[in-house]
Write a protein that holds these residues in place. Sequence first.
Motif, PDB file in Angstrom:
ATOM      1  N   ASN A 277       0.980  -1.187  -0.113  1.00  0.00           N
ATOM      2  CA  ASN A 277       0.037  -0.159  -0.212  1.00  0.00           C
ATOM      3  C   ASN A 277       0.845   1.325  -0.010  1.00  0.00           C
ATOM      4  O   ASN A 277       0.355   2.376  -0.289  1.00  0.00           O
ATOM      5  N   GLY A 278       2.336   1.089   0.453  1.00  0.00           N
ATOM      6  CA  GLY A 278       3.037   2.302   0.455  1.00  0.00           C
ATOM      7  C   GLY A 278       2.502   3.322   1.434  1.00  0.00           C
ATOM      8  O   GLY A 278       2.713   4.329   1.304  1.00  0.00           O
ATOM      9  N   LYS A 279       2.073   2.604   2.551  1.00  0.00           N
ATOM     10  CA  LYS A 279       1.663   3.534   3.601  1.00  0.00           C
ATOM     11  C   LYS A 279       2.326   3.394   4.921  1.00  0.00           C
ATOM     12  O   LYS A 279       2.814   2.196   5.066  1.00  0.00           O
ATOM     13  N   CYS A 280       2.615   4.213   5.722  1.00  0.00           N
ATOM     14  CA  CYS A 280       3.413   4.487   6.924  1.00  0.00           C
ATOM     15  C   CYS A 280       2.325   4.269   8.261  1.00  0.00           C
ATOM     16  O   CYS A 280       1.519   5.129   8.411  1.00  0.00           O
ATOM     17  N   LEU A 281       2.291   3.205   8.868  1.00  0.00           N
ATOM     18  CA  LEU A 281       1.527   3.038  10.222  1.00  0.00           C
ATOM     19  C   LEU A 281       2.162   3.580  11.519  1.00  0.00           C
ATOM     20  O   LEU A 281       1.451   4.173  12.329  1.00  0.00           O
ATOM     21  N   VAL A 282       3.366   3.208  11.631  1.00  0.00           N
ATOM     22  CA  VAL A 282       3.977   3.856  12.747  1.00  0.00           C
ATOM     23  C   VAL A 282       5.227   4.660  12.406  1.00  0.00           C
ATOM     24  O   VAL A 282       6.213   4.202  11.486  1.00  0.00           O
ATOM     25  N   LYS A 283       5.601   5.831  12.972  1.00  0.00           N
ATOM     26  CA  LYS A 283       6.754   6.740  12.783  1.00  0.00           C
ATOM     27  C   LYS A 283       6.966   7.360  14.029  1.00  0.00           C
ATOM     28  O   LYS A 283       6.479   8.321  14.227  1.00  0.00           O
ATOM     29  N   GLN A 284       7.791   6.801  14.684  1.00  0.00           N
ATOM     30  CA  GLN A 284       8.300   7.375  16.149  1.00  0.00           C
ATOM     31  C   GLN A 284       9.482   7.546  16.494  1.00  0.00           C
ATOM     32  O   GLN A 284      10.410   6.792  16.013  1.00  0.00           O
ATOM     33  N   ASN A 285       9.809   8.817  16.996  1.00  0.00           N
ATOM     34  CA  ASN A 285      11.287   8.758  17.389  1.00  0.00           C
ATOM     35  C   ASN A 285      11.315   9.159  18.988  1.00  0.00           C
ATOM     36  O   ASN A 285      10.735   9.884  19.454  1.00  0.00           O
TER      37      ASN A 285
ATOM     38  N   VAL B 147      -4.829   4.384   8.878  1.00  0.00           N
ATOM     39  CA  VAL B 147      -4.504   4.412   7.433  1.00  0.00           C
ATOM     40  C   VAL B 147      -5.528   3.590   6.422  1.00  0.00           C
ATOM     41  O   VAL B 147      -5.881   2.519   6.867  1.00  0.00           O
ATOM     42  N   LYS B 148      -5.879   4.055   5.386  1.00  0.00           N
ATOM     43  CA  LYS B 148      -6.399   3.341   4.431  1.00  0.00           C
ATOM     44  C   LYS B 148      -5.617   3.340   2.862  1.00  0.00           C
ATOM     45  O   LYS B 148      -5.042   4.215   2.837  1.00  0.00           O
ATOM     46  N   GLY B 149      -6.326   2.470   2.260  1.00  0.00           N
ATOM     47  CA  GLY B 149      -5.257   2.095   0.764  1.00  0.00           C
ATOM     48  C   GLY B 149      -5.874   1.166   0.018  1.00  0.00           C
ATOM     49  O   GLY B 149      -6.987   0.443   0.348  1.00  0.00           O
ATOM     50  N   GLN B 150      -5.184   0.831  -0.917  1.00  0.00           N
ATOM     51  CA  GLN B 150      -5.530  -0.058  -1.653  1.00  0.00           C
ATOM     52  C   GLN B 150      -5.652  -1.617  -1.209  1.00  0.00           C
ATOM     53  O   GLN B 150      -4.584  -1.958  -0.577  1.00  0.00           O
ATOM     54  N   CYS B 151      -6.795  -2.233  -1.261  1.00  0.00           N
ATOM     55  CA  CYS B 151      -6.741  -3.751  -0.772  1.00  0.00           C
ATOM     56  C   CYS B 151      -6.702  -3.736   0.783  1.00  0.00           C
ATOM     57  O   CYS B 151      -6.397  -4.551   1.399  1.00  0.00           O
ATOM     58  N   LEU B 152      -6.913  -2.531   1.467  1.00  0.00           N
ATOM     59  CA  LEU B 152      -6.753  -2.288   2.845  1.00  0.00           C
ATOM     60  C   LEU B 152      -8.183  -2.132   3.546  1.00  0.00           C
ATOM     61  O   LEU B 152      -8.802  -0.912   3.593  1.00  0.00           O
ATOM     62  N   GLU B 153      -8.786  -3.154   4.131  1.00  0.00           N
ATOM     63  CA  GLU B 153     -10.064  -3.017   4.943  1.00  0.00           C
ATOM     64  C   GLU B 153      -9.801  -2.035   6.277  1.00  0.00           C
ATOM     65  O   GLU B 153     -10.812  -1.322   6.566  1.00  0.00           O
TER      66      GLU B 153
ATOM     67  N   GLU C 171      -4.271  -3.234  14.831  1.00  0.00           N
ATOM     68  CA  GLU C 171      -4.972  -4.221  14.247  1.00  0.00           C
ATOM     69  C   GLU C 171      -5.068  -4.201  12.653  1.00  0.00           C
ATOM     70  O   GLU C 171      -5.252  -2.870  12.308  1.00  0.00           O
ATOM     71  N   MET C 172      -4.923  -5.117  11.835  1.00  0.00           N
ATOM     72  CA  MET C 172      -5.244  -4.777  10.291  1.00  0.00           C
ATOM     73  C   MET C 172      -5.821  -5.839   9.623  1.00  0.00           C
ATOM     74  O   MET C 172      -5.866  -7.294  10.296  1.00  0.00           O
ATOM     75  N   LEU C 173      -6.251  -5.669   8.568  1.00  0.00           N
ATOM     76  CA  LEU C 173      -7.269  -6.535   7.775  1.00  0.00           C
ATOM     77  C   LEU C 173      -6.935  -6.222   6.232  1.00  0.00           C
ATOM     78  O   LEU C 173      -7.342  -4.946   5.925  1.00  0.00           O
ATOM     79  N   PHE C 174      -6.524  -7.063   5.546  1.00  0.00           N
ATOM     80  CA  PHE C 174      -6.298  -6.913   4.069  1.00  0.00           C
ATOM     81  C   PHE C 174      -7.090  -7.614   3.115  1.00  0.00           C
ATOM     82  O   PHE C 174      -7.478  -8.875   3.636  1.00  0.00           O
ATOM     83  N   THR C 175      -7.509  -7.268   1.969  1.00  0.00           N
ATOM     84  CA  THR C 175      -8.106  -8.046   0.916  1.00  0.00           C
ATOM     85  C   THR C 175      -7.065  -8.888   0.081  1.00  0.00           C
ATOM     86  O   THR C 175      -7.657  -9.637  -1.002  1.00  0.00           O
ATOM     87  N   SER C 176      -6.008  -8.371   0.188  1.00  0.00           N
ATOM     88  CA  SER C 176      -4.875  -9.134  -0.597  1.00  0.00           C
ATOM     89  C   SER C 176      -3.699  -9.147   0.267  1.00  0.00           C
ATOM     90  O   SER C 176      -3.665  -8.296   1.262  1.00  0.00           O
ATOM     91  N   ARG C 177      -2.621 -10.097  -0.213  1.00  0.00           N
ATOM     92  CA  ARG C 177      -1.385 -10.216   0.690  1.00  0.00           C
ATOM     93  C   ARG C 177      -0.506  -8.771   0.904  1.00  0.00           C
ATOM     94  O   ARG C 177      -0.528  -8.159  -0.143  1.00  0.00           O
ATOM     95  N   GLU C 178      -0.315  -8.524   2.178  1.00  0.00           N
ATOM     96  CA  GLU C 178       0.611  -7.436   2.470  1.00  0.00           C
ATOM     97  C   GLU C 178       1.630  -7.818   3.322  1.00  0.00           C
ATOM     98  O   GLU C 178       1.757  -8.829   4.087  1.00  0.00           O
ATOM     99  N   THR C 179       2.882  -7.081   3.159  1.00  0.00           N
ATOM    100  CA  THR C 179       3.996  -7.020   4.008  1.00  0.00           C
ATOM    101  C   THR C 179       4.377  -5.873   4.854  1.00  0.00           C
ATOM    102  O   THR C 179       4.290  -4.604   4.483  1.00  0.00           O
ATOM    103  N   ASP C 180       4.323  -5.985   6.101  1.00  0.00           N
ATOM    104  CA  ASP C 180       4.667  -5.155   7.059  1.00  0.00           C
ATOM    105  C   ASP C 180       6.282  -5.101   7.217  1.00  0.00           C
ATOM    106  O   ASP C 180       6.615  -5.920   7.792  1.00  0.00           O
ATOM    107  N   HIS C 181       6.850  -4.076   6.905  1.00  0.00           N
ATOM    108  CA  HIS C 181       8.362  -3.830   7.124  1.00  0.00           C
ATOM    109  C   HIS C 181       8.373  -2.969   8.488  1.00  0.00           C
ATOM    110  O   HIS C 181       8.310  -1.706   8.466  1.00  0.00           O
TER     111      HIS C 181
ATOM    112  N   PRO D  66      -1.625 -12.848   5.407  1.00  0.00           N
ATOM    113  CA  PRO D  66      -2.552 -13.260   4.498  1.00  0.00           C
ATOM    114  C   PRO D  66      -3.782 -12.240   4.228  1.00  0.00           C
ATOM    115  O   PRO D  66      -3.974 -11.592   5.174  1.00  0.00           O
ATOM    116  N   PRO D  67      -4.488 -12.492   3.293  1.00  0.00           N
ATOM    117  CA  PRO D  67      -5.796 -11.789   2.979  1.00  0.00           C
ATOM    118  C   PRO D  67      -6.735 -12.525   3.822  1.00  0.00           C
ATOM    119  O   PRO D  67      -6.739 -13.476   4.179  1.00  0.00           O
ATOM    120  N   PHE D  68      -7.788 -11.596   4.012  1.00  0.00           N
ATOM    121  CA  PHE D  68      -9.093 -11.901   4.811  1.00  0.00           C
ATOM    122  C   PHE D  68      -8.724 -12.505   6.187  1.00  0.00           C
ATOM    123  O   PHE D  68      -9.577 -13.279   6.617  1.00  0.00           O
TER     124      PHE D  68
END
Length: 345
Positions: free
Chosen positions: A10-18, A36-42, A60-70, A121-123
Amino acid sequence: MRIESNLLVNGKCLVKQNIKDGYDDYSLINEETVIVKGQCLEMAKSKQWSTTGLLVLDTEMLFTSRETDHFTIDGECIVMDFMHNNNVTVEIEDLGNPGYTHINTHNIWYASNFSGNYDMPPFEKVCYMVVIMSKEFYRQLFSTAIDLHPEFSINIEQSKSGYLFPKYLPFSPGIQWILQEIRNCQREGIFKRIFLETKIRELLLLQLEMHASSSIAATADLNPSELEKLHEAKAILDTGFVHPPSLMELSRKISLNEFKLKKGFKSCFGDTVRGYIIKLRMNHARKLLKSKMATVSDVAYECGYKDVSHFSAAFKGFHGFSPKKSMNILDITKVMFYGLFFMEF
């Protein structure tokens, strides 16, 4: 410490803390919720509590397609990790790869400049809570606990990444309860800070007790897989002691033979399976009797006994007095308390 969580697809940042390193008695808790909201992101929602040397994430996260959290942490950190779901593939530099996550499991790890990918995984709803501490914060909060995990402490001092447990272990009811208390906390200001520090200490206490039992298991010729199964058995009994499985059923549930189950359970937890069930039932019975909201017959049924006389005999054998006498003792204690209270005036 610089802490980031980025959703790669999704190219979204969920956490950014110093987070400042160190420990500051006077720093208060900063609280924010990131959605955050985005593509395939419930749904992707992260509650974040931070102060000097500390960041707590409830995500908490839920996706409609596979996603990777770096997920990355720049700087030395000690992390208490509580995973609520299955089937997340984990790849972590330096720490080794745990493989797939398992539902309601936990561990503690130390790392310097942590970097990991969590393939989701999705769903399937992904939920986790992590407590991220700087080395200074950890030392200040747990200085008296260092002797309880000497190998892990040495790793921290030598800046050597590693886990406290060889494998993630199942939640105990106590851990589940504390995590829920943290989520539901409505305190503010310094009271929030004191509350969070207290609950983090309690979580570590429960984790160190499991670590102590794993050390005992090592002397009882139990491998990490067998130890994990024994903790799973204990978790089953902790929530199902009213109608517990038989020894054979419990053995099948955890895929461990009865001999290993009986011997290992006694070695790890200091009681037989049957003895542990009785302890859970009798402690539950005492709580119900304290409430004065139920008769002895009701309490017997609530604790899994069909025959009141069998319950009464078990209660007296465990506590040293009958259920009725227990209720009378509680009444006498209340009278004495109120009598002393009014004497002050």
